[in-house]
Design a protein around this motif. Structure first.
Motif, PDB file in Angstrom:
ATOM      1  N   THR A  42     -74.291  73.949  55.950  1.00 30.10           N
ATOM      2  CA  THR A  42     -73.073  73.941  55.134  1.00 30.10           C
ATOM      3  C   THR A  42     -73.279  73.140  53.857  1.00 30.10           C
ATOM      4  OG1 THR A  42     -71.568  74.318  56.984  1.00 30.10           O
ATOM      5  CG2 THR A  42     -70.669  73.165  55.077  1.00 30.10           C
ATOM      6  N   ARG A  43     -73.946  72.000  53.949  1.00 25.79           N
ATOM      7  CA  ARG A  43     -74.217  71.211  52.739  1.00 25.79           C
ATOM      8  C   ARG A  43     -75.083  71.991  51.761  1.00 25.79           C
ATOM      9  NH1 ARG A  43     -75.874  66.558  56.267  1.00 25.79           N
ATOM     10  NH2 ARG A  43     -73.957  65.422  56.785  1.00 25.79           N
ATOM     11  N   TYR A  44     -76.092  72.641  52.281  1.00 24.15           N
ATOM     12  CA  TYR A  44     -77.001  73.373  51.397  1.00 24.15           C
ATOM     13  C   TYR A  44     -76.293  74.550  50.729  1.00 24.15           C
ATOM     14  CZ  TYR A  44     -81.052  75.867  49.653  1.00 24.15           C
ATOM     15  OH  TYR A  44     -81.939  76.514  48.827  1.00 24.15           O
ATOM     16  N   LEU A  45     -75.487  75.288  51.486  1.00 23.01           N
ATOM     17  CA  LEU A  45     -74.792  76.439  50.913  1.00 23.01           C
ATOM     18  C   LEU A  45     -73.789  76.016  49.848  1.00 23.01           C
ATOM     19  CD1 LEU A  45     -74.136  78.688  54.034  1.00 23.01           C
ATOM     20  CD2 LEU A  45     -75.907  78.952  52.285  1.00 23.01           C
ATOM     21  N   ARG A  46     -73.189  74.851  50.004  1.00 23.75           N
ATOM     22  CA  ARG A  46     -72.197  74.390  49.019  1.00 23.75           C
ATOM     23  C   ARG A  46     -72.854  73.757  47.805  1.00 23.75           C
ATOM     24  NH1 ARG A  46     -70.126  73.081  45.273  1.00 23.75           N
ATOM     25  NH2 ARG A  46     -68.115  72.043  44.897  1.00 23.75           N
ATOM     26  N   TYR A  47     -73.855  72.914  48.027  1.00 25.05           N
ATOM     27  CA  TYR A  47     -74.399  72.118  46.928  1.00 25.05           C
ATOM     28  C   TYR A  47     -75.774  72.586  46.465  1.00 25.05           C
ATOM     29  CZ  TYR A  47     -70.621  69.069  48.421  1.00 25.05           C
ATOM     30  OH  TYR A  47     -69.385  68.578  48.781  1.00 25.05           O
ATOM     31  N   PHE A  48     -76.358  73.610  47.138  1.00 24.68           N
ATOM     32  CA  PHE A  48     -77.670  74.151  46.776  1.00 24.68           C
ATOM     33  C   PHE A  48     -78.782  73.122  46.949  1.00 24.68           C
ATOM     34  CE2 PHE A  48     -75.818  77.453  43.551  1.00 24.68           C
ATOM     35  CZ  PHE A  48     -74.902  77.846  44.502  1.00 24.68           C
ATOM     36  N   SER A  49     -78.528  72.111  47.761  1.00 27.16           N
ATOM     37  CA  SER A  49     -79.510  71.067  48.036  1.00 27.16           C
ATOM     38  C   SER A  49     -79.088  70.370  49.323  1.00 27.16           C
ATOM     39  CB  SER A  49     -79.571  70.052  46.881  1.00 27.16           C
ATOM     40  OG  SER A  49     -78.386  69.274  46.834  1.00 27.16           O
ATOM     41  N   PRO A  50     -79.969  69.558  49.920  1.00 31.10           N
ATOM     42  CA  PRO A  50     -79.591  68.876  51.165  1.00 31.10           C
ATOM     43  C   PRO A  50     -78.371  67.971  51.014  1.00 31.10           C
ATOM     44  CG  PRO A  50     -81.967  68.815  50.850  1.00 31.10           C
ATOM     45  CD  PRO A  50     -81.403  69.358  49.582  1.00 31.10           C
ATOM     46  N   SER A 131     -59.509  83.656  34.258  1.00 27.20           N
ATOM     47  CA  SER A 131     -60.558  84.194  35.124  1.00 27.20           C
ATOM     48  C   SER A 131     -61.344  83.060  35.759  1.00 27.20           C
ATOM     49  CB  SER A 131     -61.502  85.122  34.343  1.00 27.20           C
ATOM     50  OG  SER A 131     -62.136  84.420  33.294  1.00 27.20           O
ATOM     51  N   PHE A 132     -61.901  83.366  36.913  1.00 21.25           N
ATOM     52  CA  PHE A 132     -62.751  82.433  37.640  1.00 21.25           C
ATOM     53  C   PHE A 132     -64.198  82.916  37.582  1.00 21.25           C
ATOM     54  CE2 PHE A 132     -59.533  80.589  40.940  1.00 21.25           C
ATOM     55  CZ  PHE A 132     -59.172  79.612  40.022  1.00 21.25           C
ATOM     56  N   VAL A 133     -65.109  81.963  37.622  1.00 21.67           N
ATOM     57  CA  VAL A 133     -66.519  82.248  37.829  1.00 21.67           C
ATOM     58  C   VAL A 133     -66.970  81.402  39.017  1.00 21.67           C
ATOM     59  CG1 VAL A 133     -66.920  82.763  35.396  1.00 21.67           C
ATOM     60  CG2 VAL A 133     -67.334  80.451  36.245  1.00 21.67           C
ATOM     61  N   ALA A 134     -68.004  81.862  39.678  1.00 20.34           N
ATOM     62  CA  ALA A 134     -68.524  81.126  40.836  1.00 20.34           C
ATOM     63  C   ALA A 134     -70.005  81.428  40.976  1.00 20.34           C
ATOM     64  CB  ALA A 134     -67.778  81.500  42.112  1.00 20.34           C
ATOM     65  N   GLU A 135     -70.734  80.467  41.518  1.00 20.27           N
ATOM     66  CA  GLU A 135     -72.137  80.653  41.847  1.00 20.27           C
ATOM     67  C   GLU A 135     -72.295  80.470  43.351  1.00 20.27           C
ATOM     68  OE1 GLU A 135     -74.546  78.067  39.473  1.00 20.27           O
ATOM     69  OE2 GLU A 135     -74.366  79.345  37.697  1.00 20.27           O
ATOM     70  N   VAL A 136     -72.853  81.490  43.994  1.00 13.39           N
ATOM     71  CA  VAL A 136     -72.943  81.507  45.453  1.00 13.39           C
ATOM     72  C   VAL A 136     -74.353  81.908  45.854  1.00 13.39           C
ATOM     73  CG1 VAL A 136     -71.971  82.453  47.583  1.00 13.39           C
ATOM     74  CG2 VAL A 136     -70.526  82.210  45.540  1.00 13.39           C
ATOM     75  N   LEU A 137     -74.906  81.209  46.828  1.00 17.63           N
ATOM     76  CA  LEU A 137     -76.208  81.612  47.346  1.00 17.63           C
ATOM     77  C   LEU A 137     -76.068  82.920  48.137  1.00 17.63           C
ATOM     78  CD1 LEU A 137     -77.631  78.172  48.570  1.00 17.63           C
ATOM     79  CD2 LEU A 137     -78.366  79.501  46.587  1.00 17.63           C
ATOM     80  N   PRO A 138     -77.054  83.803  48.054  1.00 19.24           N
ATOM     81  CA  PRO A 138     -76.961  85.081  48.789  1.00 19.24           C
ATOM     82  C   PRO A 138     -76.750  84.894  50.286  1.00 19.24           C
ATOM     83  CG  PRO A 138     -78.764  85.142  47.211  1.00 19.24           C
ATOM     84  CD  PRO A 138     -78.270  83.718  47.230  1.00 19.24           C
ATOM     85  N   ALA A 139     -77.261  83.791  50.838  1.00 11.07           N
ATOM     86  CA  ALA A 139     -77.111  83.545  52.275  1.00 11.07           C
ATOM     87  C   ALA A 139     -75.688  83.174  52.669  1.00 11.07           C
ATOM     88  CB  ALA A 139     -78.065  82.433  52.709  1.00 11.07           C
ATOM     89  N   ASN A 140     -74.855  82.857  51.684  1.00 12.98           N
ATOM     90  CA  ASN A 140     -73.492  82.426  51.979  1.00 12.98           C
ATOM     91  C   ASN A 140     -72.569  83.643  52.052  1.00 12.98           C
ATOM     92  OD1 ASN A 140     -71.161  80.984  52.370  1.00 12.98           O
ATOM     93  ND2 ASN A 140     -71.457  79.611  50.629  1.00 12.98           N
ATOM     94  N   GLY A 141     -72.801  84.469  53.068  1.00 16.73           N
ATOM     95  CA  GLY A 141     -72.035  85.695  53.212  1.00 16.73           C
ATOM     96  C   GLY A 141     -70.548  85.456  53.396  1.00 16.73           C
ATOM     97  N   ALA A 142     -70.169  84.369  54.063  1.00 12.26           N
ATOM     98  CA  ALA A 142     -68.751  84.107  54.310  1.00 12.26           C
ATOM     99  C   ALA A 142     -67.999  83.904  53.006  1.00 12.26           C
ATOM    100  CB  ALA A 142     -68.599  82.886  55.213  1.00 12.26           C
ATOM    101  N   MET A 143     -68.584  83.137  52.079  1.00  7.31           N
ATOM    102  CA  MET A 143     -67.897  82.899  50.810  1.00  7.31           C
ATOM    103  C   MET A 143     -67.873  84.162  49.963  1.00  7.31           C
ATOM    104  SD  MET A 143     -68.471  79.945  47.899  1.00  7.31           S
ATOM    105  CE  MET A 143     -67.823  78.662  48.980  1.00  7.31           C
ATOM    106  N   LEU A 144     -68.957  84.927  49.975  1.00  5.06           N
ATOM    107  CA  LEU A 144     -68.971  86.182  49.230  1.00  5.06           C
ATOM    108  C   LEU A 144     -67.885  87.118  49.739  1.00  5.06           C
ATOM    109  CD1 LEU A 144     -72.831  86.756  48.966  1.00  5.06           C
ATOM    110  CD2 LEU A 144     -71.285  86.216  47.074  1.00  5.06           C
ATOM    111  N   ARG A 145     -67.651  87.129  51.052  1.00 10.12           N
ATOM    112  CA  ARG A 145     -66.613  87.986  51.613  1.00 10.12           C
ATOM    113  C   ARG A 145     -65.222  87.535  51.212  1.00 10.12           C
ATOM    114  NH1 ARG A 145     -70.141  88.080  55.980  1.00 10.12           N
ATOM    115  NH2 ARG A 145     -69.062  86.338  56.982  1.00 10.12           N
ATOM    116  N   VAL A 146     -65.020  86.209  51.106  1.00  7.15           N
ATOM    117  CA  VAL A 146     -63.704  85.709  50.685  1.00  7.15           C
ATOM    118  C   VAL A 146     -63.342  86.279  49.320  1.00  7.15           C
ATOM    119  CG1 VAL A 146     -62.432  83.656  49.945  1.00  7.15           C
ATOM    120  CG2 VAL A 146     -63.764  83.596  52.055  1.00  7.15           C
ATOM    121  N   PHE A 147     -64.295  86.230  48.384  1.00  5.21           N
ATOM    122  CA  PHE A 147     -64.031  86.759  47.041  1.00  5.21           C
ATOM    123  C   PHE A 147     -63.852  88.279  47.086  1.00  5.21           C
ATOM    124  CE2 PHE A 147     -66.498  82.853  45.832  1.00  5.21           C
ATOM    125  CZ  PHE A 147     -65.427  82.187  45.242  1.00  5.21           C
ATOM    126  N   ALA A 148     -64.710  88.963  47.820  1.00  7.28           N
ATOM    127  CA  ALA A 148     -64.671  90.421  47.844  1.00  7.28           C
ATOM    128  C   ALA A 148     -63.410  90.942  48.516  1.00  7.28           C
ATOM    129  CB  ALA A 148     -65.908  90.966  48.553  1.00  7.28           C
TER     130      ALA A 148
END
Length: 229
Positions: A42-50, A131-148
């Motif tokens: 969860t930390r990595y998906l949110r912050y792109f780092s440990p 408008s909103f912009v967001a950067e999401v890691l491809p592995a973060n399918g749950a967040m991508l689904r929220v937007f979609a």
């Protein structure tokens, strides 16, 4: 929607209730405690780092917002913060803002991300953001689904290992239908336990078999109720 200076109850997709409000400077310890409960994933998906701990400088910035160019909401279960969502305008008077949110592992999959996105978009529109912009890691399918799944017309670009999203946040018939559908489902689930209880307590049932209480008890037994009475 109104400015959420005080907690308000919101229904989640599983029919349970949590509280949501604007972040406060005194929420620092609660944010740190929530962060400590995150899994490494969860930390990595949110912050792109440990990001094992929140530095004091970052923490002060996280909990101190102007509620206009920068806004943040927290979700609480009891006294614990279990999620936070925020937007930040991309420059003075800019029409775009970056949006992000994170939900504690134990509470993921309950619709909290959708609730945060809805309230953040409402607050941003009132502040003049379009408008909103967001950067999401491809592995973060749950967040991508929220937007979609929200009904926004989302544009995607993939670059440098990150999915870049952008979408207007003005309400559309599709987004309103999505919100109404979610509200209907959450309301139905919130009363499901009342309509299909596992047990019923009956007070005032006379031992003589007379009266309203005894009639209710009899209907429960004769009607095939399988739970405890």
């Amino acid at each position: 929607m109104t400015v959420l200076t005080q907690p308000v109850d919101v229904l989640l997709s599983d029919g349970t209730t949590v509280q949501l409000r604007q972040i406060r400077p005194e929420d620092g310890p609660g944010i740190v405690a929530m962060h400590s409960r995150f899994s490494e994933r969860t930390r990595y998906l949110r912050y792109f780092s440990p990001y094992p701990r929140i530095p004091d400088r970052d923490l002060r910035r996280f909990v101190t917002v102007d509620h206009h160019d920068r806004e943040a909401f927290v979700v609480l279960v009891g006294d614990e913060i279990v999620a936070v969502g925020r937007y930040e305008r991309l420059g003075p008077q800019a029409p775009e803002a970056e949006v992000a949110f994170v939900v504690e592992d134990a509470h993921q999959g309950r619709g909290i991300g959708s609730v945060l996105l809805e309230h953040l978009a409402d607050a941003a529109r009132r502040a003049g953001v379009t408008s909103f912009v967001a950067e999401v890691l491809p592995a973060n399918g749950a967040m991508l689904r929220v937007f979609a799944d929200f009904g926004y017309q989302v544009q995607r670009q993939f670059a440098d290992g990150v999915v870049h999203l952008s979408f207007p946040i003005a309400p559309t018939e599709q987004t309103l239908q999505v919100q109404r559908g979610r509200e209907h489902r959450t309301e139905a689930r919130s009363i499901a336990r009342l309509l299909a209880p596992r047990g019923v307590a009956v007070y005032g049932a006379s031992a003589t078999g007379q009266g309203v209480g005894a009639a209710v008890l009899g209907h429960l037994r004769d009607g095939g109720f399988a739970g405890a009475v």
